[in-house]
Design an enzyme around this catalytic site. Structure first.
Site, PDB file in Angstrom:
ATOM      1  N   SER A  11       0.818  -1.216   0.000  1.00  0.00           N
ATOM      2  CA  SER A  11       0.000   0.000   0.000  1.00  0.00           C
ATOM      3  C   SER A  11       0.852   1.266   0.000  1.00  0.00           C
ATOM      4  CB  SER A  11      -0.944  -0.010   1.203  1.00  0.00           C
ATOM      5  OG  SER A  11      -0.193  -0.162   2.398  1.00  0.00           O
ATOM      6  N   ALA A  14       2.610   2.678  -5.361  1.00  0.00           N
ATOM      7  CA  ALA A  14       2.268   1.773  -6.461  1.00  0.00           C
ATOM      8  C   ALA A  14       0.974   1.036  -6.156  1.00  0.00           C
ATOM      9  CB  ALA A  14       3.414   0.795  -6.701  1.00  0.00           C
ATOM     10  N   ALA A  44       9.497   9.680   1.141  1.00  0.00           N
ATOM     11  CA  ALA A  44      10.113  10.358  -0.005  1.00  0.00           C
ATOM     12  C   ALA A  44      10.112  11.863   0.245  1.00  0.00           C
ATOM     13  CB  ALA A  44       9.362  10.020  -1.279  1.00  0.00           C
ATOM     14  N   GLN A  45      11.263  12.472   0.045  1.00  0.00           N
ATOM     15  CA  GLN A  45      11.387  13.891   0.360  1.00  0.00           C
ATOM     16  C   GLN A  45      11.468  14.741  -0.900  1.00  0.00           C
ATOM     17  OE1 GLN A  45      14.959  14.210   2.669  1.00  0.00           O
ATOM     18  NE2 GLN A  45      14.055  13.410   4.541  1.00  0.00           N
ATOM     19  N   GLU A 111      17.934  18.234  -9.020  1.00  0.00           N
ATOM     20  CA  GLU A 111      18.678  17.240  -8.239  1.00  0.00           C
ATOM     21  C   GLU A 111      19.822  16.730  -9.093  1.00  0.00           C
ATOM     22  OE1 GLU A 111      15.797  14.355  -6.921  1.00  0.00           O
ATOM     23  OE2 GLU A 111      15.398  15.497  -5.101  1.00  0.00           O
ATOM     24  N   HIS A 227      22.437   5.997  -0.831  1.00  0.00           N
ATOM     25  CA  HIS A 227      22.268   7.459  -0.816  1.00  0.00           C
ATOM     26  C   HIS A 227      23.451   8.070  -0.084  1.00  0.00           C
ATOM     27  CE1 HIS A 227      20.652  11.431  -0.424  1.00  0.00           C
ATOM     28  NE2 HIS A 227      19.661  11.093  -1.222  1.00  0.00           N
ATOM     29  N   ARG A 273      24.743   9.674  -7.723  1.00  0.00           N
ATOM     30  CA  ARG A 273      24.806   9.235  -6.320  1.00  0.00           C
ATOM     31  C   ARG A 273      25.928   8.249  -6.031  1.00  0.00           C
ATOM     32  NH1 ARG A 273      18.406   8.647  -4.754  1.00  0.00           N
ATOM     33  NH2 ARG A 273      18.122  10.903  -4.701  1.00  0.00           N
ATOM     34  N   HIS A 334      19.613   2.606  -0.097  1.00  0.00           N
ATOM     35  CA  HIS A 334      18.466   3.474  -0.342  1.00  0.00           C
ATOM     36  C   HIS A 334      17.456   2.892  -1.329  1.00  0.00           C
ATOM     37  CE1 HIS A 334      16.353   7.236  -0.454  1.00  0.00           C
ATOM     38  NE2 HIS A 334      16.611   7.439  -1.730  1.00  0.00           N
ATOM     39  N   ARG A 369      19.631   4.587 -10.671  1.00  0.00           N
ATOM     40  CA  ARG A 369      18.401   5.376 -10.824  1.00  0.00           C
ATOM     41  C   ARG A 369      18.705   6.864 -10.814  1.00  0.00           C
ATOM     42  NH1 ARG A 369      14.343   7.306  -6.403  1.00  0.00           N
ATOM     43  NH2 ARG A 369      16.238   7.172  -5.175  1.00  0.00           N
ATOM     44  N   SER A 374      11.655   7.313  -9.226  1.00  0.00           N
ATOM     45  CA  SER A 374      10.971   6.093  -8.781  1.00  0.00           C
ATOM     46  C   SER A 374       9.496   6.318  -8.473  1.00  0.00           C
ATOM     47  CB  SER A 374      11.680   5.470  -7.587  1.00  0.00           C
ATOM     48  OG  SER A 374      12.067   6.463  -6.698  1.00  0.00           O
TER      49      SER A 374
HETATM   50  C1  LIG Z   1      13.854   8.159   2.701  1.00  0.00           C
HETATM   51  C2  LIG Z   1      13.457   7.971   1.265  1.00  0.00           C
HETATM   52  C3  LIG Z   1      13.354   9.058   0.411  1.00  0.00           C
HETATM   53  C4  LIG Z   1      12.990   8.883  -0.925  1.00  0.00           C
HETATM   54  N1  LIG Z   1      12.835   9.985  -1.728  1.00  0.00           N
HETATM   55  C5  LIG Z   1      12.373   9.812  -2.987  1.00  0.00           C
HETATM   56  C6  LIG Z   1      12.084  10.931  -3.803  1.00  0.00           C
HETATM   57  O1  LIG Z   1      12.211  12.078  -3.379  1.00  0.00           O
HETATM   58  N2  LIG Z   1      11.632  10.700  -5.067  1.00  0.00           N
HETATM   59  C7  LIG Z   1      11.451   9.447  -5.567  1.00  0.00           C
HETATM   60  O2  LIG Z   1      11.056   9.292  -6.730  1.00  0.00           O
HETATM   61  N3  LIG Z   1      11.722   8.376  -4.801  1.00  0.00           N
HETATM   62  C8  LIG Z   1      12.149   8.515  -3.532  1.00  0.00           C
HETATM   63  N4  LIG Z   1      12.402   7.422  -2.761  1.00  0.00           N
HETATM   64  C9  LIG Z   1      12.083   6.106  -3.306  1.00  0.00           C
HETATM   65  C10 LIG Z   1      10.575   5.911  -3.300  1.00  0.00           C
HETATM   66  O3  LIG Z   1      10.040   6.452  -2.119  1.00  0.00           O
HETATM   67  C11 LIG Z   1      10.208   4.446  -3.385  1.00  0.00           C
HETATM   68  O4  LIG Z   1      10.893   3.837  -4.439  1.00  0.00           O
HETATM   69  C12 LIG Z   1       8.709   4.311  -3.638  1.00  0.00           C
HETATM   70  O5  LIG Z   1       7.987   5.007  -2.652  1.00  0.00           O
HETATM   71  C13 LIG Z   1       8.333   2.847  -3.635  1.00  0.00           C
HETATM   72  O6  LIG Z   1       6.939   2.759  -3.667  1.00  0.00           O
HETATM   73  P1  LIG Z   1       6.292   1.328  -3.659  1.00  0.00           P
HETATM   74  O7  LIG Z   1       4.817   1.544  -3.658  1.00  0.00           O
HETATM   75  O8  LIG Z   1       6.878   0.500  -4.719  1.00  0.00           O
HETATM   76  O9  LIG Z   1       6.780   0.671  -2.272  1.00  0.00           O
HETATM   77  P2  LIG Z   1       6.603   1.148  -0.759  1.00  0.00           P
HETATM   78  O10 LIG Z   1       6.155   2.541  -0.660  1.00  0.00           O
HETATM   79  O11 LIG Z   1       7.846   0.791  -0.050  1.00  0.00           O
HETATM   80  O12 LIG Z   1       5.420   0.203  -0.250  1.00  0.00           O
HETATM   81  C14 LIG Z   1       5.585  -1.190  -0.138  1.00  0.00           C
HETATM   82  C15 LIG Z   1       4.338  -1.755   0.511  1.00  0.00           C
HETATM   83  O13 LIG Z   1       4.349  -3.183   0.445  1.00  0.00           O
HETATM   84  C16 LIG Z   1       3.968  -3.711   1.707  1.00  0.00           C
HETATM   85  N5  LIG Z   1       4.487  -5.069   1.795  1.00  0.00           N
HETATM   86  C17 LIG Z   1       5.774  -5.481   1.634  1.00  0.00           C
HETATM   87  N6  LIG Z   1       5.833  -6.823   1.731  1.00  0.00           N
HETATM   88  C18 LIG Z   1       4.580  -7.264   1.954  1.00  0.00           C
HETATM   89  C19 LIG Z   1       4.005  -8.545   2.147  1.00  0.00           C
HETATM   90  N7  LIG Z   1       4.717  -9.677   2.144  1.00  0.00           N
HETATM   91  N8  LIG Z   1       2.673  -8.632   2.347  1.00  0.00           N
HETATM   92  C20 LIG Z   1       1.903  -7.517   2.398  1.00  0.00           C
HETATM   93  N9  LIG Z   1       2.405  -6.273   2.217  1.00  0.00           N
HETATM   94  C21 LIG Z   1       3.712  -6.159   1.995  1.00  0.00           C
HETATM   95  C22 LIG Z   1       4.542  -2.721   2.686  1.00  0.00           C
HETATM   96  O14 LIG Z   1       3.943  -2.873   3.951  1.00  0.00           O
HETATM   97  C23 LIG Z   1       4.204  -1.413   1.974  1.00  0.00           C
HETATM   98  O15 LIG Z   1       2.855  -1.071   2.208  1.00  0.00           O
HETATM   99  C24 LIG Z   1      12.767   7.578  -1.429  1.00  0.00           C
HETATM  100  C25 LIG Z   1      12.881   6.476  -0.584  1.00  0.00           C
HETATM  101  C26 LIG Z   1      13.225   6.655   0.748  1.00  0.00           C
HETATM  102  C27 LIG Z   1      13.339   5.453   1.635  1.00  0.00           C
END
Ligand SMILES: Cc1cc2nc3c(=O)[nH]c(=O)nc-3n(C[C@H](O)[C@H](O)[C@H](O)COP(=O)(O)OP(=O)(O)OC[C@H]3O[C@@H](n4cnc5c(N)ncnc54)[C@H](O)[C@@H]3O)c2cc1C
Length: 516
Positions: A11, A14, A44-45, A111, A227, A273, A334, A369, A374
């Site tokens: 959640s 994506a 994400a900041q 950036e 990072h 990076r 990261h 990346r 992302s």
């Molecule tokens: C500190 C930080 C700063 C960032 N800044 C940026 C930015 O400025 N710009 C940018 O583009 N990207 C940034 N990124 C990267 C970006 O935030 C992530 O790549 C992106 O949010 C990933 O989204 P996602 O939906 O794929 O996964 P996530 O947001 O990580 O969500 C994964 C979900 O899957 C769930 N999950 C995992 N395994 C299971 C399971 N087995 N069963 C059920 N649920 C599960 C988790 O609980 C979570 O809800 C940053 C990342 C970090 C950590």
């Protein structure tokens, strides 16, 4: 009810964005292993990249992304990313994500490795939180069924096709099966593999491990982005100091006060990076220190407090006034560039199984990346997944322009004695041996210990034990891929092969039982 048209695991951006689109087309279940907002997205900041500035174009964004990817981006996927960006962002704006504006115009920042300012942000440096809150509010207002504290523990496949997913209720320990037509993995990356990471503690590579066990292909997993600037204060968990601080003029100094980045590379603090992270490691070694400093004291205090309110407050709450004092930083794990291999519609090689967001490998990031691509990738490819499910699913079409080498995980003889297996030991091993700077020796050592640990893993029964199992499998995939890749490229750096090699302009793809 336990049959749905779509089951989405995860959640973050994506999972939530797919749910909003999919609910228009059928029934949707979201399984998420913590509460709905436990994810990386909310941290994400910096923001989200889109070519909308006056000197910018999708073509320039395409070029920057390809350059950052160091020869391994899938050009077609990058073209999709940069061409479809504006449309998807318009959708986020219409959903109510409050991107920052000045005089009615969206403000854009720059950036590292972006040729021009093209990063949209919200709440200054709280972009992810605003996206997560906005999307989860919308999803909750739809008939989407959301099960929190439910961990997907196994992908169910029958006759080569997805039938559903098994899930563990983390509070009661009960196991349920849910069935679906389309299973979408949106489980994020695997940052918890490493001792120092910016990632949330839910980011344990589950989707990659589950997909691999089900027979899906895993690609480019050796490429882990570190990072460069993560706050290092005693007793404080790693906290990201956004790249945008350097984008606005922040300078890196060693413990002696010397600005060192120009000694390494002409782009200085705005280099990619991996270069900045390695330069910091070299500089820390040179000065016998465990940190360097990010200096923002020459920037206007107003800029810092309005552009980076979250970072400013966090540091101030820990006794550091970044308008007046240097910020102690060092690198941390990261972002995972590789993951579950998908085509340009998010399809894996298993009919009915899709992957999106950080858990997927669409090929847009290649070996490294480009910052802020992302969040964009998550929305662009989520939309494509749902479009694809409207048409009858087909089997996987070709993916990248670069060739692939297919492997299964090698069998290794377990050691007769190895360090005990627990999460801190795994994370230290990965940090020390498979981290920013790798070599044949360090990787071999890690590979043997990991194979030993894998052979000793007990049957998982609760969330920590499932996560540890998944992390060990992901660690093996990262390490074996890093061993195979006898070159340095993008975020993967080996002291024994410090240059890149045209022979290795190829993807490493793992799958169970590859017959050679
Ligand atoms: C500190 C930080 C700063 C960032 N800044 C940026 C930015 O400025 N710009 C940018 O583009 N990207 C940034 N990124 C990267 C970006 O935030 C992530 O790549 C992106 O949010 C990933 O989204 P996602 O939906 O794929 O996964 P996530 O947001 O990580 O969500 C994964 C979900 O899957 C769930 N999950 C995992 N395994 C299971 C399971 N087995 N069963 C059920 N649920 C599960 C988790 O609980 C979570 O809800 C940053 C990342 C970090 C950590």
């Amino acid at each position: 009810m336990n049959h749905y048209d779509y089951i989405i695991v995860g959640s973050g951006i994506a999972g939530l964005y797919i749910a909003l689109l999919a609910i228009e087309r059928g029934s949707v279940l979201i399984l998420t292993k913590g509460s709905i907002d436990d994810c990386n997205t909310k941290y994400a900041q910096g923001g989200i990249a889109v070519a909308m500035g006056k000197d910018d174009s999708p073509e320039l964004h395409f070029k920057d992304t390809m350059a950052a990817g160091d020869g391994l981006c899938d050009a077609e996927a990058v073209r999709i990313l940069t061409d479809e960006a504006a449309d998807c962002i318009a959708d986020l704006i219409n959903s109510g994500v409050p991107f920052d504006t000045l005089d009615g115009e969206i403000t854009l920042t720059r950036e590292a490795a972006h040729s021009v300012p093209r990063i949209m942000h919200a709440g200054g440096d709280a972009t992810g939180e605003h996206i997560e809150v906005t999307l989860s509010r919308h999803v909750r207002s739809t008939p989407t069924k959301i099960l929190e504290n439910c961990l997907a523990s196994e992908i169910l496949v029958q006759n080569g096709k997805i039938t559903g997913v098994r899930s563990l209720d983390c509070r009661t320990g009960s196991v349920e099966e849910y069935h679906c037509q389309f299973l979408i993995l949106a489980t994020g990356g695997a940052g918890r593999l490493f001792k120092y990471t910016t990632n949330s503690d839910v980011v344990t590579g589950d989707g990659i491990a589950l997909a691999f066990k089900a027979g899906a292909e895993i690609s480019d997993i050796e490429f882990f982005q570190f990072h460069p600037t993560v706050l290092r204060l005693p007793g404080v968990a790693p906290f990201l100091i956004s790249e945008a601080v350097r984008g606005e003029g922040g300078i890196l100094r060693n413990v002696e006060g010397h600005r060192f980045m120009p000694d390494y590379v002409a782009e200085a603090e705005l280099a990619p990076r991996d270069i900045v992270a390695r330069s910091i490691v070299y500089e820390m070694k040179k000065t016998h220190s465990d940190r360097v400093f990010l200096d923002a004291t020459h920037l206007s205090p107003r800029l810092i407090t309005t552009r980076f309110p979250h970072i400013y407050r966090f540091c101030r709450d820990h006794g550091l006034d970044i308008t007046k004092e240097l910020i102690p930083v060092d690198p941390a794990a990261h972002y995972l560039m590789g993951g579950v291999k998908v085509n340009n519609w998010g399809e894996t090689n298993i009919p009915g199984l899709f992957a999106v967001g950080e858990t997927a490998c669409t090929g847009v990031h290649g070996a490294n990346r480009l910052a802020s691509n992302s969040l964009l990738e998550s929305v662009v490819f989520s939309r494509r997944v749902v479009q694809r499910t409207e048409i009858a699913t087909s089997s996987q079409s070709g993916q990248s322009s670069a060739a692939s080498r297919h492997h299964s995980l090698p069998n290794r003889k377990p050691l007769s004695s190895a360090p005990s297996l627990n999460l801190p030991n795994l994370q230290s091993l990965m940090w020390d041996k498979v981290g920013i700077i790798r070599s044949d020796k360090s990787l071999e050592e890690a590979a043997t210990i990991l194979a030993t640990w894998e052979s000793l893993l007990p049957q998982p029964s609760d969330r920590p034990s499932y996560e540890l199992n998944n992390l060990v499998l992901c660690a093996r995939l990262v390490t074996e891929a890093a061993l195979l890749r006898k070159e340095s490229r993008g975020a993967h750096f080996r002291t024994d092969f410090p240059q890149n090699s045209p022979e290795w302009q190829q993807h490493i793809v793992f799958r169970k039982n590859v017959i050679k």
